[in-house]
Design a protein around this motif. Structure first.
Motif, mmCIF file in Angstrom:
data_model
loop_
_atom_site.group_PDB
_atom_site.id
_atom_site.type_symbol
_atom_site.label_atom_id
_atom_site.label_comp_id
_atom_site.label_asym_id
_atom_site.label_seq_id
_atom_site.Cartn_x
_atom_site.Cartn_y
_atom_site.Cartn_z
ATOM 1 N N HIS A 130 77.574 -7.624 26.621
ATOM 2 C CA HIS A 130 77.450 -8.720 27.583
ATOM 3 C C HIS A 130 78.304 -9.895 27.115
ATOM 4 O O HIS A 130 79.529 -9.758 27.060
ATOM 5 N N HIS B 82 72.332 -11.047 21.630
ATOM 6 C CA HIS B 82 71.198 -10.470 22.360
ATOM 7 C C HIS B 82 71.052 -9.020 21.915
ATOM 8 O O HIS B 82 71.907 -8.191 22.207
ATOM 9 N N ARG C 87 65.881 -5.511 27.060
ATOM 10 C CA ARG C 87 65.882 -6.136 28.384
ATOM 11 C C ARG C 87 66.277 -7.599 28.278
ATOM 12 O O ARG C 87 66.019 -8.248 27.262
ATOM 13 N N CYS C 88 66.873 -8.140 29.342
ATOM 14 C CA CYS C 88 67.074 -9.589 29.431
ATOM 15 C C CYS C 88 66.074 -10.105 30.451
ATOM 16 O O CYS C 88 66.290 -10.066 31.652
ATOM 17 N N ARG D 104 69.357 -2.735 29.376
ATOM 18 C CA ARG D 104 70.762 -2.575 29.021
ATOM 19 C C ARG D 104 71.174 -1.121 29.224
ATOM 20 O O ARG D 104 70.377 -0.188 29.072
ATOM 21 N N ASP E 217 69.869 -13.706 29.783
ATOM 22 C CA ASP E 217 70.902 -12.767 29.335
ATOM 23 C C ASP E 217 71.788 -13.364 28.252
ATOM 24 O O ASP E 217 72.601 -12.650 27.648
ATOM 25 N N HIS E 218 71.633 -14.646 27.958
ATOM 26 C CA HIS E 218 72.405 -15.307 26.908
ATOM 27 C C HIS E 218 71.532 -15.850 25.782
ATOM 28 O O HIS E 218 72.034 -16.093 24.685
ATOM 29 N N ASP F 271 67.998 -15.008 23.998
ATOM 30 C CA ASP F 271 66.896 -14.070 23.866
ATOM 31 C C ASP F 271 65.962 -14.518 22.746
ATOM 32 O O ASP F 271 66.377 -14.633 21.586
ATOM 33 N N HIS G 85 80.748 -9.938 29.789
ATOM 34 C CA HIS G 85 79.761 -10.211 30.845
ATOM 35 C C HIS G 85 79.842 -9.166 31.940
ATOM 36 O O HIS G 85 79.730 -9.464 33.119
ATOM 37 N N TRP H 248 74.143 -5.166 31.581
ATOM 38 C CA TRP H 248 72.935 -5.299 32.387
ATOM 39 C C TRP H 248 73.337 -5.421 33.851
ATOM 40 O O TRP H 248 74.300 -6.115 34.183
ATOM 41 N N LEU I 6 72.884 -7.213 36.859
ATOM 42 C CA LEU I 6 72.320 -8.482 37.296
ATOM 43 C C LEU I 6 72.623 -8.769 38.757
ATOM 44 O O LEU I 6 71.922 -9.579 39.388
#
Length: 353
Positions: free
Chosen positions: A79, A96, A100-101, A111, A136-137, A139, A289, A293, A295
């Motif tokens: 990410h 991270h 999970r985020c 992920r 997500d940034h 954690d 990014h 995940w 998103l």
């Protein structure tokens, strides 16, 4: 159960061109989509199907303990997470390591690949940079484990320090406003730079903490790590080039951009990322990014296809902008074999498709 959120209702910050004293905002920019718009999108969204796993073509990295002299080594975790080693200092950016985020490891995006570095394989971590408070940034499990195992300095935007101190009261944490600089070591510093984004951990703390990109001055040259940002006509990238000179390396987001009506204020798409690299006059850009995940609505490999199209559209050498995958390593001044990296990532995306 979701983890409790810190009480930010009484937060006070300096009034500025991007803060009214209580909440931050993007000056001369677009506000984030409102809760109703996000809710309407989520109710009607038809996201592309992602494969269950999208493992990297690169093996897990085993970083050295230190990198000294005028060299710089960057290893992609996944990410927006990266390990940057230079000047004898080890810096993690937006690390991270959780599956999970999400506020809870029982729900939320999973992920689709393993981290590019195992947590146990990390070298001694001196500094952790956190760009903003989104899950997500930033954690909680990762940051508290880093505190417990490494005791690093945390360098964060205004207000994020209160959240981290709520998790670890004795954390060594420093909060900065945009344009403020922190010395990280001999010939190594970071300036928190404006980004076009927003922040929240819940419904009631939107924009109560600041967001930022990172402008790092290193022995190997100027390194720009965008963290998370919308393009905003390229203003922040052009200003960074003016302030610090051409970038030796730019780490730029290229994913999580659909639907544009919702994502444009906060996430740039690959064509904008290429324009950002050109505004920064980056010798090498790394696209992050994406592919980790799910998103937003685009397909898992859509950022790669759009990046290739954008490089052609702007006649930008493809070896100067590569899409990162976990475990990929960049070394300055001797850069990675970018053409080989592009080939590996393309083949991996085609296999997943």
């Amino acid at each position: 159960m979701p983890l409790p959120l810190p009480n930010l209702t009484s937060s006070r910050h300096p009034v500025s061109d991007h803060c009214d004293g209580r909440r931050f905002f993007n000056p001369a920019g677009l506000p984030p989509a409102g809760l109703k718009a996000i809710w309407d999108w989520r109710r009607s969204a038809d996201p592309a199907a992602w494969p269950e796993r999208f493992e990297s073509p690169f093996p897990p990295d085993a970083p050295p303990e230190r990198v000294t002299g005028e060299r710089l080594r960057l290893s992609h975790i996944g990410h927006s997470g990266n390990l940057l080693q230079t000047a004898g200092v080890n810096v993690l950016v937006d690390p991270h390591f959780s599956a999970r985020c999400s506020p809870s490891q029982r729900f939320g995006p999973m992920r689709h690949a393993e981290p590019g570095i195992a947590f146990a394989a990390l070298p001694p971590i001196d500094v952790v940079l956190v760009s903003h408070s989104h899950y997500d940034h930033m954690d909680r499990a990762t940051l508290t484990r880093l505190h417990d195992d490494h005791r690093p300095r945390f360098v964060v935007p205004l207000g994020v320090d209160r959240i981290v101190r709520g998790w670890r009261r004795k954390a060594r944490i420093e909060a900065y406003d945009w344009h403020e600089r922190a010395e990280l070591g001999e010939k190594l510093s970071v300036t928190l730079w404006p980004a076009h984004h927003w922040s929240a951990r819940g419904v009631f703390d939107r924009r109560k903490t600041l967001w930022a990109s990172f402008a790092l001055q290193t022995p190997a040259g100027f390194v720009f790590h965008a963290g998370d940002t919308g393009f905003n006509a390229g203003r922040d990238f052009a200003a960074a080039r003016e302030a610090f000179g051409p970038a030796a390396l730019a780490v730029l987001p290229i994913g999580a951009y659909e639907p544009r009506a919702i994502m444009k204020p906060q996430h740039q798409e690959p064509d904008e990322a290429v324009r950002a690299a050109r505004l920064l006059e980056a010798a090498l850009a790394v696209g992050v990014h994406w592919g980790y995940w799910q998103l937003t609505d685009e397909a898992i490999d859509d950022p790669l296809r759009r990046l290739e199209a954008a490089l052609s559209r702007w006649s930008h050498p493809p070896e100067r902008f590569v899409a990162a995958r976990p475990g990929m390593v960049v070394e300055l001044p001797a850069a990675i074999d970018a053409a080989a990296t592009v080939r590996l990532v393309r083949e991996d995306a085609q296999a997943a498709g």
